[in-house]
Design an enzyme around this catalytic site. Structure first.
Site, short mmCIF file in Angstrom:
data_model
loop_
_atom_site.label_atom_id
_atom_site.label_comp_id
_atom_site.label_asym_id
_atom_site.label_seq_id
_atom_site.Cartn_x
_atom_site.Cartn_y
_atom_site.Cartn_z
N SER A 153 5.33 5.21 8.95
CA SER A 153 4.77 4.89 7.63
C SER A 153 5.75 5.32 6.55
CB SER A 153 3.44 5.61 7.42
OG SER A 153 3.02 5.49 6.08
N LYS A 206 4.84 4.00 17.30
CA LYS A 206 4.89 2.89 16.35
C LYS A 206 6.18 2.97 15.56
CE LYS A 206 1.90 0.41 13.12
NZ LYS A 206 0.51 0.31 12.65
N ASN A 264 0.83 -1.20 0.00
CA ASN A 264 0.00 0.00 0.00
C ASN A 264 0.87 1.25 0.00
OD1 ASN A 264 -0.53 1.99 2.43
ND2 ASN A 264 0.09 0.04 3.37
N ASN A 313 5.42 -1.51 11.61
CA ASN A 313 4.63 -0.96 10.52
C ASN A 313 4.91 -1.78 9.25
OD1 ASN A 313 3.12 0.96 8.91
ND2 ASN A 313 3.67 2.53 10.41
N ASN A 353 4.91 6.07 3.54
CA ASN A 353 4.15 6.66 2.44
C ASN A 353 3.90 8.16 2.55
OD1 ASN A 353 3.87 4.11 1.16
ND2 ASN A 353 2.24 3.60 2.61
N THR A 354 4.44 8.81 3.58
CA THR A 354 4.39 10.26 3.71
C THR A 354 5.82 10.77 3.67
OG1 THR A 354 2.35 10.27 5.01
CG2 THR A 354 3.77 12.19 5.21
#
Length: 364
Positions: free
Chosen positions: A205, A238, A137, A267, A207-208
């Protein structure tokens, strides 16, 4: 496992297996005809609807998907019916809290939510790697913003629909410069006052842009100290599975010094190790974080590393595809375990299997 499942949990394991088989034969083939993201949103909508229907809750109970009987866990000043919860990422906007409880989860982590609403990255951004039991993702924290989530959670609490611990994962808005990240996170903390049972600070994450740089010692210390000081509930952090052992030790040390109450490990990963050869070309071509079976061993390893570094509570996440995977995370040092990608492949019966496998383990 240090102890076998309790006798009360065994029927739930059987029912979970039946439910998983039915899901794989009937539900999954239909759902997988849809684009992965459409199927995801359809699932959340269905869970929302079933959570508000007494009839549906009764049917779920008859099918073995009602709240499984596990060993209660006291943690973070909260009481969890058992160890198994829903990971952040599945229900970003807090639409299905009553439904997740009806499916048997002992807690749910909503989000990741950001201070500002944002659409996330361009589609397509969710890819199944079916031969690998994995998903890639690159959603990019797509969500309606913390105020929308807070409004829903406030309404659910007022109506008495929240019957399990609810955590909320908070992240940085994409438009906010990394240098201003702390105030961005604090806006979410303020919006969620009196609503969440714990907060999870997501700095891991992939994705940022720039987000993972917040795991560095200086920025992480500033951020966590500020969030812990402002929050009215326990704060967890996390961490990514891609941290080296020294970087992980540094991050955990900073978290402890800042007063964080727990660690969520892990993650998604940028690694493509463990991907089935049949999926390798797609996996290499698709950017984003990988979750699912290829992450199973690495998540377990990171949980073990964190446990050796601290006595703080640990929530283990990553590659939980079977009840045995959940039990292995507990044996590695996790106090609670969260599911996400495993649900895509095994269905809701995985909840009962995981509860049965972790009942009476380590802290039982």
């Amino acid at each position: 496992m240090s102890m076998p499942p309790t006798s009360a949990a065994v029927p739930r394991r059987v029912l979970g297996t039946v439910s998983t088989t039915a899901y794989r034969r009937l539900v999954r083939p239909a759902a997988w005809r849809l684009d992965a993201e459409r199927a995801h949103h359809g699932t959340v909508t269905a869970v929302d609807l079933m959570g508000r229907s007494a009839l549906t809750r009764g049917l779920l109970a008859a099918g073995g998907a009602a709240v499984p009987r596990g060993e209660p866990v006291e943690l973070l000043g909260l009481r969890f019916a058992h160890r198994i919860g829903l990971a952040a990422g599945m229900d970003k906007d807090g639409r299905g809290v009553p439904g997740w409880g009806a499916l048997g989860f002992g807690h749910v982590e909503l989000g990741t939510v950001t201070a500002r609403p944002q659409p996330g990255n361009p589609r397509p951004r969710l890819v199944r790697l079916t031969s690998s039991g994995a998903v890639i993702n690159r959603m990019g924290f797509n969500n309606e913003g913390v105020e929308a989530l807070a409004t829903r959670l406030r309404a659910d609490r007022a109506a008495g629909r929240v019957r399990l611990p609810v955590g909320v994962s908070i992240g940085k808005s994409k438009v906010t410069p990394v240098e201003e990240a702390t105030e961005d996170y604090l806006a979410s903390v303020r919006a969620l006052e009196g609503l969440a049972d714990y907060l999870a600070v997501n700095v891991s994450s992939p994705n940022t842009p720039g987000l993972r740089s917040l795991q560095d010692a200086g920025p992480l210390a500033e951020l966590l100290t500020a969030v812990v000081g402002a929050a009215d509930v326990p704060v967890l952090v996390k961490v990514a599975p891609d941290l080296t052992a020294p970087a992980l030790e540094q991050a955990v040390g900073v978290a402890v010094d800042a007063g964080v109450r727990g660690v969520i490990a892990t993650n998604t990963t940028l690694s493509r190790d463990g991907v089935d050869p049949r999926d390798r070309a797609v996996a290499q071509a698709e950017g984003g974080g990988l979750s699912g079976a290829p992450l199973t061993l690495r998540a377990r390893e990171v949980v073990g590393q964190v446990r050796r570094l601290t006595d703080l509570p640990i929530i283990g996440v990553g590659g939980v595809m079977t009840g045995a995977d959940a039990a292995a995370l507990v044996d590695a040092g996790a106090d609670l375990v969260q599911l996400y990608t495993g649900l895509v492949y095994a269905g809701p019966g995985l909840v009962a299997d995981a509860v049965a496998a972790t009942s009476g383990a380590r802290w039982g």
